[in-house]
Design an enzyme around this catalytic site. Structure first.
Site, PDB file in Angstrom:
ATOM      1  N   ARG A  66      37.767  39.972  37.238  1.00  0.00           N
ATOM      2  CA  ARG A  66      37.092  39.881  38.534  1.00  0.00           C
ATOM      3  C   ARG A  66      37.835  40.692  39.567  1.00  0.00           C
ATOM      4  O   ARG A  66      39.021  40.953  39.441  1.00  0.00           O
ATOM      5  CB  ARG A  66      37.022  38.423  38.991  1.00  0.00           C
ATOM      6  CG  ARG A  66      36.033  37.588  38.199  1.00  0.00           C
ATOM      7  CD  ARG A  66      36.037  36.147  38.704  1.00  0.00           C
ATOM      8  NE  ARG A  66      35.815  36.103  40.126  1.00  0.00           N
ATOM      9  CZ  ARG A  66      36.634  35.495  40.994  1.00  0.00           C
ATOM     10  NH1 ARG A  66      37.713  34.885  40.581  1.00  0.00           N
ATOM     11  NH2 ARG A  66      36.353  35.497  42.280  1.00  0.00           N
ATOM     12  N   LYS A 125      46.411  29.779  33.982  1.00  0.00           N
ATOM     13  CA  LYS A 125      45.089  30.275  33.604  1.00  0.00           C
ATOM     14  C   LYS A 125      44.954  30.356  32.078  1.00  0.00           C
ATOM     15  O   LYS A 125      45.788  30.934  31.394  1.00  0.00           O
ATOM     16  CB  LYS A 125      44.877  31.657  34.231  1.00  0.00           C
ATOM     17  CG  LYS A 125      43.492  32.228  34.003  1.00  0.00           C
ATOM     18  CD  LYS A 125      43.163  33.261  35.050  1.00  0.00           C
ATOM     19  CE  LYS A 125      41.919  34.051  34.699  1.00  0.00           C
ATOM     20  NZ  LYS A 125      41.406  34.827  35.836  1.00  0.00           N
ATOM     21  N   ARG A 253      43.703  30.360  46.079  1.00  0.00           N
ATOM     22  CA  ARG A 253      44.974  29.972  45.449  1.00  0.00           C
ATOM     23  C   ARG A 253      45.508  28.687  46.081  1.00  0.00           C
ATOM     24  O   ARG A 253      45.517  28.573  47.307  1.00  0.00           O
ATOM     25  CB  ARG A 253      46.046  31.056  45.635  1.00  0.00           C
ATOM     26  CG  ARG A 253      45.637  32.356  45.039  1.00  0.00           C
ATOM     27  CD  ARG A 253      46.799  33.257  44.679  1.00  0.00           C
ATOM     28  NE  ARG A 253      46.273  34.438  44.030  1.00  0.00           N
ATOM     29  CZ  ARG A 253      45.876  34.504  42.769  1.00  0.00           C
ATOM     30  NH1 ARG A 253      45.992  33.447  41.987  1.00  0.00           N
ATOM     31  NH2 ARG A 253      45.369  35.601  42.267  1.00  0.00           N
TER      32      ARG A 253
END
Ligand code: BTN
Length: 261
Positions: A66, A125, A253
């Site tokens: 992304r 992640k 974040r």
């Protein structure tokens, strides 16, 4: 012989048999290497090819993430695939969230979701999703790209090493993971086309790793995550009141605890 050395290791036929009744003309392609599975399916969509297609690549030489980022992956240590589908939902909002939710639910109860569509485990992640669309002559083709970390890999310039699915599912391989996630993902996309995101909101929120956390966004907002709207926008309590973030082009974040007051 590693699973990837064998041409029969990928469950292409098993997936095709499950999906074909739902999607006539569905095809599955497994390639040893390509620049990017998303780029290839977008090229085909722009050239007028609208068949529903699952394209898996063992290696990508120019994998894309992304916001123009590079997506790095190693054959065998990760699963990289894209799914191209003709779609015409009444409301597109929340589509990429529905993709993430389907993947998380078909993988493991402990897989979390970080808005808009990262898969997380223990604050790291685990995988990412890149949704793109091509419209031509009133038809829309969606290309859903998925990158999942199967085995652990080094941090390589990131502040923390990414999470890997074998932390949760020690025996998992890339081919087995593909068979586990693709048929439910296609069913989820067909459901989304009919009903949109709203019926999925509470299931997303059950895995939402940002809810209740203070975050900052790449476009300068800071605030407390309150959850989602029925359309899948992120609700943020800021000094200026509750703001809704719709754009998937905003990166969110969590703020470190000591700067959150
Ligand atoms: C992100 O988190 O930034 C999205 C990552 C998406 C990566 C996948 S890998 C398969 C497909 N092909 C690409 O070039 N990107 C997506």
């Amino acid at each position: 012989m590693t699973p990837l050395d064998s041409p029969t290791a990928w469950p292409a036929e098993a997936i095709w048999e499950q999906v074909f009744p739902l999607l006539p003309n569905f095809t599955v392609e497994i390639l040893p290497e390509i620049d990017s599975t998303n780029s290839e399916l977008m090229r085909r969509a722009r050239a007028g090819q609208h068949e529903p297609t699952l394209l898996v690549a063992e290696r990508q030489s120019a994998g894309r993430g992304r916001m123009g980022r590079v997506w790095q992956s190693q054959a065998g240590d990760s699963l990289t695939f894209s799914l191209s589908l003709p779609m015409s939902p009444k409301d597109w909002s929340g589509l990429s969230l529905a993709v993430g939710l389907s993947l998380a639910e078909s993988l493991h109860a402990e897989v979390g979701l970080k808005w808009p569509n990262d898969l997380w485990f223990k604050a790291r992640k685990l995988g990412g999703i890149l949704v793109e669309a091509a419209s031509m002559g009133g038809r829309s083709q969606v290309v859903i790209g998925v990158g999942l970390n199967i085995r652990p890999r080094p941090a390589e310039g990131l502040s923390t090493a990414p999470a890997a699915l074998t932390e949760l599912l020690p025996q998992l391989t890339a081919p087995a993971c593909l068979a586990q996630v693709v048929p439910p993902l296609i069913r989820a996309m067909l459901d989304f086309e009919r009903t949109g995101f709203a019926p999925l909101q509470s299931r997303f929120e059950a895995r939402d790793v940002l809810k209740g956390q203070r975050v900052h966004t790449s476009d300068g907002l800071q605030g407390l995550c309150l959850g989602l709207t029925p359309g899948g926008a992120l609700r943020l309590q800021t000094d200026l009141g509750v703001q809704e973030i719709h754009s998937a082009e905003v990166s969110v974040r969590p703020l470190p605890k000591d700067t959150s007051s």
